[in-house]
Design an enzyme around this catalytic site. Structure first.
Site, PDB file in Angstrom:
ATOM      1  CE1 TYR A   1      29.263  34.980  47.168  1.00 36.85           C
ATOM      2  CE2 TYR A   1      29.638  34.994  44.808  1.00 36.85           C
ATOM      3  CZ  TYR A   1      30.127  34.973  46.100  1.00 36.85           C
ATOM      4  OH  TYR A   1      31.479  34.931  46.311  1.00 36.85           O
TER       5      TYR A   1
ATOM      6  CE  LYS B   1      33.838  21.002  54.840  1.00 38.03           C
ATOM      7  NZ  LYS B   1      35.274  20.660  54.947  1.00 38.03           N
TER       8      LYS B   1
ATOM      9  CG  ASP C   1      33.597  34.560  43.475  1.00 37.59           C
ATOM     10  OD1 ASP C   1      34.460  34.852  42.633  1.00 37.59           O
ATOM     11  OD2 ASP C   1      33.029  35.405  44.189  1.00 37.59           O
TER      12      ASP C   1
ATOM     13  CG  ASP D   1      39.290  35.177  41.903  1.00 38.67           C
ATOM     14  OD1 ASP D   1      38.518  35.011  40.936  1.00 38.67           O
ATOM     15  OD2 ASP D   1      39.417  36.260  42.495  1.00 38.67           O
TER      16      ASP D   1
HETATM   17 MG    MG Z   1      35.464  36.701  41.891  1.00 39.24          MG
END
Ligand code: MG
Ligand code: NAI
Length: 331
Positions: A124, A170, A227, A231
């Protein structure tokens, strides 16, 4: 003393859940001095920017910011996500996402996970370009950001009597970026031998969160992985309508529900305000008012135990009726 709180409603149901939460907070024994700031898509249409400098400064100068949700339309190529920009500008280096079982049928029992997501870099960073028909995104992982996230995470684990930290990465494929993250967290873990450290590769983690979520305790990971996994994990205990978060830096923090602006529910008295109530409780913890934070959490818990729920959880209450029920259940 009144705490200086910057309030950003944002877009869509951001308005509904923040209004409900301000009502709830008016019943809490803490004084707040609110300032209101704009961000998001509505703000972009009005001012030509989704995140005015004035808003960034208002957040910077506040003890904490209480944030609803913003829309980030993917079809405007140079559109800046307001919340991602704020996290970077204010250097809010950790995004804490607790996932806890609730007394509702759709929640699986015995889950108590805290996901610590790196919040300022990774995928991001926002450095993308197109060259000869290839779109390229840069993933930045720094030792500095990884280390301070790890220091925060292990200190949190110890202070909160947590037993295990799971590093999710990873590094078997992303050897440089995840490799640096993994090495740095493992290095910090050496100072915390009272806490067990384990490693899980991110794809296996996505599976194991469904298979055996009860065994996870504190999880530390990079921005994009955090992120997605948060969720996913939220769905185990009731979904996005109940999942809170806190973006925390050295000086200030932004507290917001994990969910977005869910435009189709905006202004219809449908949105579940629980995620935002629980984010308000996290903000109170951050301000040193844990007792009042617990009053909110207990009030929400009691409301669910009594069988009161919003529609997303299979209940029948609207945003306002549910808010009233929680207020009535504050001790
Ligand atoms: Mg999100
Ligand atoms: P979303 O989180 O807004 O909604 C996804 C679905 O979850 C909704 O359709 C609804 O069924 C359910 N939901 C979410 N929150 C709920 C609540 N409080 N009560 C009841 N049901 C709820 O995600 P979506 O639809 O992918 O994105 C909508 C907009 O939000 C986009 O513009 C996106 O960029 C933005 N977004 C903003 C975030 C933020 O402000 N931090 C985070 C995620 C998305």
């Amino acid at each position: 003393m009144a705490y200086k709180i910057c309030v950003i409603r944002g877009d869509g149901i951001g308005n509904d859940v923040i209004d409900a939460s301000l009502k709830l907070l008016s019943h809490i024994d803490v004084d707040f001095d609110y300032t209101y700031a704009e961000a998001g898509y509505e703000c972009y249409l009005k001012n030509g920017t989704s995140i005015p400098q004035k808003t960034i400064e208002a957040c910077r100068n506040a003890d904490a910011t209480f944030f609803g949700a913003v829309s980030s339309p993917p079809d405007i190529v140079d559109y800046k996500s307001a919340i991602v920009t704020l996290r970077k500008e204010l250097d809010l280096f950790v995004n804490i996402r607790p996932i806890r079982s609730l007394p509702i049928e759709i929640s699986r029992p015995n889950i108590d996970i805290v996901i610590m997501r790196e919040n300022t870099e990774g995928m991001y960073k926002g450095i993308e370009r197109e060259e000869n028909g290839v779109a390229i995104a840069e993933r930045h992982i720094s030792e500095k950001a990884s280390r301070r996230l790890a220091e925060f995470t292990y200190k949190y684990a110890r202070d909160n009597k947590r037993k295990r930290v799971t590093i999710v990465h990873k590094a078997n494929v992303l050897r440089k970026t995840c490799g640096l993250f993994r090495r740095t967290v493992l290095d910090v873990s050496k100072k915390y031998l009272d806490i067990e450290t384990e490693e899980v590769i991110v794809d296996a983690m996505a599976m194991r969160l469904i298979k055996e979520p009860e065994r996870f305790d504190v999880v530390i990971t990079t921005n994009l992985f955090g992120d997605i996994l948060s969720d996913e994990a939220s769905q185990l205990v009731g979904g996005l309508g109940i999942s809170p978060s806190g973006n925390i830096g050295e000086k200030t923090g932004i507290f917001e529900p994990v969910h977005g602006s869910a435009p189709k529910y905006a202004g219809k008295d449908i949105a579940n305000p629980t995620a935002t109530f629980l984010s308000a409780a996290m903000m109170l913890d951050f301000l040193g008012e844990r007792r009042e934070g617990n009053r909110i959490r207990d009030g929400v818990f009691k409301t669910f135990s009594d069988g009161n729920k919003t529609k997303d959880l299979g209940g029948s209450l609207g945003t306002s009726a549910f808010t009233e029920a929680v207020i009535n259940n504050l001790k």
